[in-house]
Design a protein around this motif. Structure first.
Motif, PDB file in Angstrom:
ATOM      1  N   PRO A 183       0.824  -1.198   0.000  1.00  0.00           N
ATOM      2  CA  PRO A 183       0.000   0.000   0.000  1.00  0.00           C
ATOM      3  C   PRO A 183       0.867   1.261   0.000  1.00  0.00           C
ATOM      4  O   PRO A 183       1.941   1.289   0.597  1.00  0.00           O
ATOM      5  N   GLN A 190      -1.707   1.001   5.093  1.00  0.00           N
ATOM      6  CA  GLN A 190      -2.263  -0.357   5.170  1.00  0.00           C
ATOM      7  C   GLN A 190      -3.716  -0.332   5.637  1.00  0.00           C
ATOM      8  O   GLN A 190      -4.572  -1.018   5.076  1.00  0.00           O
ATOM      9  N   PHE A 205      -5.943   1.029   2.897  1.00  0.00           N
ATOM     10  CA  PHE A 205      -6.093   0.026   1.839  1.00  0.00           C
ATOM     11  C   PHE A 205      -7.078  -1.063   2.269  1.00  0.00           C
ATOM     12  O   PHE A 205      -7.991  -1.420   1.521  1.00  0.00           O
ATOM     13  N   ALA A 236      -8.665   1.057  -4.509  1.00  0.00           N
ATOM     14  CA  ALA A 236      -7.729   0.130  -3.864  1.00  0.00           C
ATOM     15  C   ALA A 236      -6.550  -0.162  -4.794  1.00  0.00           C
ATOM     16  O   ALA A 236      -5.397  -0.213  -4.345  1.00  0.00           O
ATOM     17  N   MET A 260      -4.089   2.562  -4.679  1.00  0.00           N
ATOM     18  CA  MET A 260      -3.356   2.599  -3.411  1.00  0.00           C
ATOM     19  C   MET A 260      -2.249   1.572  -3.322  1.00  0.00           C
ATOM     20  O   MET A 260      -1.329   1.711  -2.526  1.00  0.00           O
ATOM     21  N   TYR A 261      -2.341   0.500  -4.092  1.00  0.00           N
ATOM     22  CA  TYR A 261      -1.434  -0.618  -3.922  1.00  0.00           C
ATOM     23  C   TYR A 261      -0.426  -0.665  -5.060  1.00  0.00           C
ATOM     24  O   TYR A 261      -0.805  -0.758  -6.231  1.00  0.00           O
TER      25      TYR A 261
END
Length: 111
Positions: free
Chosen positions: A48, A75, A78, A104, A107-108
């Motif tokens: 994340p 984290q 996420f 998501a 974010m990752y």
């Protein structure tokens, strides 16, 4: 935070939303993304991410504690976003779960 711990936390958060017998409109896409996250577990660049803080832009050096807190916040954000995608999917809300899943994915970092 150690990347392996972060990935373990991500895996635990992702496994909380076990797919039910009735699949929603985003179930397959969510499962594919979760699989990619699990497969990235050994990659130290995966995990994340969060935007750079103002303090980091003002020539302040990060401390181990500030780095750890930033990683924990990323984290948590996420995990909450994945959980939101799963809730919306379970409700049959295609547009909502698609937006949450896209958030998501942004974010990752999947190198």
């Amino acid at each position: 935070m150690n990347r392996h711990i972060g990935v373990a936390i991500a895996g635990a958060a992702l496994s909380l939303g076990v797919v039910s017998a009735h699949a929603g409109p985003c179930t397959t896409a969510i499962a594919q993304f979760e699989q990619a996250v699990r497969q990235s577990a050994g990659n130290p660049g995966a995990g994340p991410m969060a935007p750079q803080s103002i303090g980091a832009q003002l020539d302040r050096q990060p401390t181990p504690g500030s780095v750890k807190r930033a990683e924990e916040r990323a984290q948590a954000s996420f995990a909450a976003t994945i959980a939101r995608a799963k809730r919306l999917d379970a409700q049959g809300n295609r547009a909502g779960c698609t937006r949450a899943l896209a958030a998501a994915k942004r974010m990752y970092n999947l190198p």
